[in-house]
Design a protein around this motif. Structure first.
Motif, PDB file in Angstrom:
ATOM      1  N   THR A  26       0.814  -1.205   0.000  1.00 60.04           N
ATOM      2  CA  THR A  26       0.000   0.000   0.000  1.00 60.04           C
ATOM      3  C   THR A  26       0.854   1.265   0.000  1.00 60.04           C
ATOM      4  O   THR A  26       1.713   1.434   0.856  1.00 60.04           O
ATOM      5  N   ALA A  84      -0.019  -1.262 -13.850  1.00 56.77           N
ATOM      6  CA  ALA A  84       0.325  -2.450 -13.053  1.00 56.77           C
ATOM      7  C   ALA A  84       1.351  -3.337 -13.747  1.00 56.77           C
ATOM      8  O   ALA A  84       2.240  -3.895 -13.111  1.00 56.77           O
ATOM      9  N   LEU A 121      -1.513 -12.853  -2.051  1.00 51.21           N
ATOM     10  CA  LEU A 121      -2.818 -12.245  -1.745  1.00 51.21           C
ATOM     11  C   LEU A 121      -3.852 -13.314  -1.458  1.00 51.21           C
ATOM     12  O   LEU A 121      -4.651 -13.195  -0.534  1.00 51.21           O
ATOM     13  N   ARG A 144      -5.759 -13.794   2.056  1.00 51.73           N
ATOM     14  CA  ARG A 144      -7.229 -13.699   2.057  1.00 51.73           C
ATOM     15  C   ARG A 144      -7.849 -14.942   2.702  1.00 51.73           C
ATOM     16  O   ARG A 144      -8.872 -14.855   3.372  1.00 51.73           O
TER      17      ARG A 144
HETATM   18  C1  MFK Z   1      -5.650 -11.771   9.699  1.00 54.27           C
HETATM   19  C2  MFK Z   1      -5.192 -12.417   8.488  1.00 54.27           C
HETATM   20  C3  MFK Z   1      -4.834 -11.559   7.325  1.00 54.27           C
HETATM   21  C4  MFK Z   1      -3.743 -10.674   7.628  1.00 54.27           C
HETATM   22  C5  MFK Z   1      -3.020 -10.058   6.513  1.00 54.27           C
HETATM   23  C6  MFK Z   1      -2.681  -8.707   6.887  1.00 54.27           C
HETATM   24  C7  MFK Z   1      -1.800  -7.983   5.956  1.00 54.27           C
HETATM   25  C8  MFK Z   1      -2.246  -6.629   5.749  1.00 54.27           C
HETATM   26  C9  MFK Z   1      -1.420  -5.954   4.748  1.00 54.27           C
HETATM   27  C10 MFK Z   1      -2.213  -5.459   3.635  1.00 54.27           C
HETATM   28  O1  MFK Z   1      -3.341  -5.068   3.762  1.00 54.27           O
HETATM   29  S1  MFK Z   1      -1.400  -5.456   2.175  1.00 54.27           S
HETATM   30  C11 MFK Z   1      -2.469  -4.612   1.101  1.00 54.27           C
HETATM   31  C12 MFK Z   1      -3.478  -5.432   0.528  1.00 54.27           C
HETATM   32  N1  MFK Z   1      -3.811  -4.810  -0.702  1.00 54.27           N
HETATM   33  C13 MFK Z   1      -4.580  -5.433  -1.508  1.00 54.27           C
HETATM   34  O2  MFK Z   1      -5.088  -6.502  -1.233  1.00 54.27           O
HETATM   35  C14 MFK Z   1      -4.783  -4.764  -2.826  1.00 54.27           C
HETATM   36  C15 MFK Z   1      -6.211  -4.602  -3.152  1.00 54.27           C
HETATM   37  N2  MFK Z   1      -6.367  -4.419  -4.577  1.00 54.27           N
HETATM   38  C16 MFK Z   1      -6.567  -5.493  -5.398  1.00 54.27           C
HETATM   39  O3  MFK Z   1      -6.643  -6.624  -4.969  1.00 54.27           O
HETATM   40  C17 MFK Z   1      -6.724  -5.186  -6.840  1.00 54.27           C
HETATM   41  O4  MFK Z   1      -7.733  -6.015  -7.339  1.00 54.27           O
HETATM   42  C18 MFK Z   1      -5.430  -5.440  -7.617  1.00 54.27           C
HETATM   43  C19 MFK Z   1      -4.297  -4.660  -7.017  1.00 54.27           C
HETATM   44  C20 MFK Z   1      -5.044  -6.905  -7.669  1.00 54.27           C
HETATM   45  C21 MFK Z   1      -5.725  -4.929  -9.000  1.00 54.27           C
HETATM   46  O5  MFK Z   1      -4.529  -4.737  -9.698  1.00 54.27           O
HETATM   47  P1  MFK Z   1      -4.511  -4.595 -11.274  1.00 54.27           P
HETATM   48  O6  MFK Z   1      -3.124  -4.552 -11.697  1.00 54.27           O
HETATM   49  O7  MFK Z   1      -5.460  -3.540 -11.711  1.00 54.27           O
HETATM   50  O8  MFK Z   1      -5.114  -5.995 -11.673  1.00 54.27           O
HETATM   51  P2  MFK Z   1      -5.179  -6.722 -13.039  1.00 54.27           P
HETATM   52  O9  MFK Z   1      -4.489  -5.985 -14.137  1.00 54.27           O
HETATM   53  O10 MFK Z   1      -6.599  -7.094 -13.257  1.00 54.27           O
HETATM   54  O11 MFK Z   1      -4.374  -8.048 -12.704  1.00 54.27           O
HETATM   55  C22 MFK Z   1      -3.004  -8.184 -12.897  1.00 54.27           C
HETATM   56  C23 MFK Z   1      -2.740  -9.683 -12.961  1.00 54.27           C
HETATM   57  O12 MFK Z   1      -2.880 -10.238 -11.659  1.00 54.27           O
HETATM   58  C24 MFK Z   1      -3.719 -10.430 -13.844  1.00 54.27           C
HETATM   59  O13 MFK Z   1      -3.033 -11.539 -14.381  1.00 54.27           O
HETATM   60  P3  MFK Z   1      -2.516 -11.554 -15.930  1.00 54.27           P
HETATM   61  O14 MFK Z   1      -1.436 -10.535 -15.973  1.00 54.27           O
HETATM   62  O15 MFK Z   1      -2.012 -12.945 -16.121  1.00 54.27           O
HETATM   63  O16 MFK Z   1      -3.709 -11.208 -16.743  1.00 54.27           O
HETATM   64  C25 MFK Z   1      -4.748 -10.911 -12.855  1.00 54.27           C
HETATM   65  O17 MFK Z   1      -5.455 -12.041 -13.312  1.00 54.27           O
HETATM   66  C26 MFK Z   1      -3.869 -11.263 -11.679  1.00 54.27           C
HETATM   67  N3  MFK Z   1      -4.615 -11.210 -10.417  1.00 54.27           N
HETATM   68  C27 MFK Z   1      -5.114 -10.135  -9.813  1.00 54.27           C
HETATM   69  N4  MFK Z   1      -5.704 -10.483  -8.671  1.00 54.27           N
HETATM   70  C28 MFK Z   1      -5.578 -11.821  -8.568  1.00 54.27           C
HETATM   71  C29 MFK Z   1      -4.872 -12.288  -9.685  1.00 54.27           C
HETATM   72  N5  MFK Z   1      -4.571 -13.561  -9.856  1.00 54.27           N
HETATM   73  C30 MFK Z   1      -4.987 -14.435  -8.934  1.00 54.27           C
HETATM   74  N6  MFK Z   1      -5.666 -14.065  -7.829  1.00 54.27           N
HETATM   75  C31 MFK Z   1      -5.977 -12.772  -7.610  1.00 54.27           C
HETATM   76  N7  MFK Z   1      -6.630 -12.430  -6.516  1.00 54.27           N
END
Ligand code: MFK
Length: 558
Positions: free
Chosen positions: A173, A226, A289, A293
């Motif tokens: 982030t 991205a 991620l 999740r």
């Molecule tokens: C208590 C337990 C948990 C504790 C964990 C705590 C840690 C806390 C730290 C954090 O909070 S870290 C920050 C977390 N941030 C996020 O989760 C970011 C939120 N935003 C997203 O998830 C957006 O959807 C994303 C950044 C992924 C969107 O980015 P893009 O570049 O606009 O996505 P795009 O172009 O659709 O996807 C790029 C590639 O990634 C694609 O693949 P290809 O290049 O092969 O076409 C997508 O298919 C792939 N992709 C994206 N999300 C995916 C994925 N593939 C698999 N699974 C996914 N979820």
């Protein structure tokens, strides 16, 4: 002033958890359960005893940023609370990350890990955050094929030895970026020796005391967006414990998860290693991620369980209007509704853990892989919203005591609130679910066929009726999606949250109904059935006829 209210108490959190024990009896082969049960008993005892007492004693401790040492050197040390130091040692020793990688029980290893996490998470004040990221980093590094990092770093992340165990951060982030990671401004340049160095500002880095972190940066000369980002591994400190090109600007003053040291960092030439290619970093970090999740959903279910364990115990101790709260029909009914939500969330999260375990053992066919990709965001967003709602009701079940800090109760609600924000907000994940669906709709058909299978197994008439609610909701969602593709992008996006929640809640209901049938037949226990009936009545199909135009009009100024 002779009256003194007894506080709530916890017993062995494994022995007392009917839903967990019943599920494990169904999901695991008997020999696997026999082998892991002693460790679950041990952890359950710790969670309800020593650790619960430590949590109450640790309530006012928070991480502290020590900027300078006594002699004027900038050190930026982060000191975590005593409970967190204990948690780190226990997590390694109990193999909270390791069991998933040792794969002693093949595809069941992720269920084993999920059961450990279910007991550990509510007892260690969100130490699950570094564990989730560590697990996710191990998974992403293994997927990257980077031999050097796999041999040097992964054994640390998956170690059972507290002295060797490393945790990993996930620094995604940035101030401009937030959820839109494509706006990442951190730049990556090679120095004179060809080593990558990162410069920029990371706005929200969780568990910043980790030894390594995975992060995104834009190699010099790459295009915006991205695609132009690459994934890097940063080792935060040198052998002498000094930060390497990193300054901790401040710790965040957060609503909850206050034991988690979340920081703002400046990277000024921080040495880093390229994990894979010089582009497509979002794709490379996606395995991480999806693991975090999963942990988010497991944590949601576990925190609901903790709140309800406390509320149920208190209801037996608190006498008002002539009898214990537990004997009052309205109080019992209120808590039963929350229990139904918690059980449904539990089955949804553990279903994803099952699928991840099978994926890692090479047992998933194409249809099930599609199911896993779709179910992960659905599960995360559904369970997170449930956790916030349940935590709020849990506090209310204590009356004024639930609103008073030194009961140790308000933190349940504050911590739950993060679950729908970090790792992708509800809306970001609803859009991710649309991404996972693609235009073809096959993943939705996989979801429906899984629910149909559950419905076939739910033979008891009352369960069949509950499962039918799930199937009808899924059919309605599928029809809505087909219409949305005709209506256009605005219509699709404006309804995406209701659509995703409908899929998530319907899937949870189908899974709960299937389990309830098993529990009826094998345990002569109708409680999961009662949970399924209540959950079925509690809002599964959330799809409405409203559209984007109305929403814009309602929220507009004129
Ligand atoms: C208590 C337990 C948990 C504790 C964990 C705590 C840690 C806390 C730290 C954090 O909070 S870290 C920050 C977390 N941030 C996020 O989760 C970011 C939120 N935003 C997203 O998830 C957006 O959807 C994303 C950044 C992924 C969107 O980015 P893009 O570049 O606009 O996505 P795009 O172009 O659709 O996807 C790029 C590639 O990634 C694609 O693949 P290809 O290049 O092969 O076409 C997508 O298919 C792939 N992709 C994206 N999300 C995916 C994925 N593939 C698999 N699974 C996914 N979820």
């Amino acid at each position: 002033m002779t009256f003194r209210q007894e506080p709530p108490a916890l017993g062995n959190q494994y022995a007392d958890d009917r839903a967990l024990r019943s599920y494990l009896r169904r999901a695991l082969p008997a020999d696997v359960l026999r082998e892991i049960e002693p460790s679950l008993q041990d952890l359950g005892e710790l969670a309800g005893g020593e650790l619960y007492r430590a949590q109450l004693a640790d309530r006012l401790h928070e991480p502290r940023l020590v900027r300078w040492d006594a002699w004027g050197a900038r050190v930026d040390l982060i000191e975590v609370s005593p409970l967190w130091r204990t948690a780190e040692r226990l997590a390694a020793g109990h193999g909270l990350v390791a069991v998933a990688y040792e794969r002693r029980h093949g595809p069941h290893s992720r269920v084993h890990q999920a059961a450990l996490a279910h007991l550990f998470t509510p007892a260690t004040d969100i130490y699950s955050c570094p564990l989730a990221m560590t697990d996710g980093a191990a998974r992403a590094l293994l997927a990257s094929g980077n031999r050097e990092l796999i041999e040097r770093v992964v054994p640390r992340l998956t170690s059972r030895d507290p002295a060797r165990f490393w945790t990993s951060g996930q620094w995604m982030t940035e101030q401009a970026g937030g959820s839109d990671v494509s706006l990442t401004e951190t730049a990556a340049r090679r120095d004179g020796e060809g080593r990558w160095r990162l410069s920029g500002r990371k706005w929200f880095t969780s568990a910043t005391n980790s030894q390594v972190a995975l992060t995104l940066a834009r190699p010099e000369g790459n295009a915006p967006g991205a695609r132009g980002l690459a994934l890097f591994l940063v080792e935060t400190r040198d052998d002498a414990g000094r930060l390497r090109g990193i300054t901790v600007e401040r710790l965040k003053d957060k609503l909850g998860t206050r034991k988690v040291p979340t920081a703002e960092l400046t990277l000024d030439g921080a040495p880093a290693e390229l994990v894979r290619g010089t582009t497509d970093g979002v794709r490379d970090i996606a395995p991480m991620l999806n693991v975090t999740r999963l942990w988010n959903g497991l944590s949601a279910a576990a925190l609901m369980r903790r709140g309800l364990a406390l509320a149920r115990d208190y209801a037996r101790r608190r006498v008002a209007f002539g009898s214990p709260l537990a004997e009052k029909p309205l109080h019992a009914d209120t808590l039963a509704g929350q229990q139904a939500e918690a059980e449904a969330a539990f089955h949804l999260a553990f279903r994803v853990a099952e699928l991840v375990g099978r994926e890692e053992s090479g047992e998933l066919d194409e249809e099930q892989s599609r199911l896993l990709r779709l179910l992960t965001p659905l599960m995360k967003l559904t369970t997170a919203r449930q956790a916030v709602a349940v935590a709020s009701e849990v506090l209310e079940a204590f009356g004024g005591a639930g609103y008073v800090e030194d009961t140790g109760l308000p933190v349940l609600l504050r911590d739950a609130q993060v679950l729908s924000i970090w790792e992708g907000t509800t809306n970001v994940l609803a859009l991710d679910a649309l991404r996972a669906l693609g235009r073809g709709g096959e993943p939705l058909r996989s979801l429906q066929s899984e629910a149909e299978q559950c419905a076939r197994e739910a033979r008891d008439a009352r369960l069949a009726a509950a499962a039918a609610v799930a199937l009808r909701a899924l059919a309605h969602a599928a029809a809505w999606l087909a219409r949305a593709h005709e209506e256009g992008q605005e219509f699709l996006e404006s309804g995406a949250r209701r659509f995703a929640l409908t899929l998530g809640r319907a899937s949870a209901l189908a899974l709960l109904a299937r389990h309830a049938q098993w529990s009826l037949e094998h345990e002569r226990d109708a409680r999961a059935l009662y949970a399924a009936r209540r959950f079925a009545a509690g809002g599964i199909d959330l799809i409405t006829e409203t559209d984007a135009e109305e929403a814009f009009a309602l929220m507009g100024d004129k």
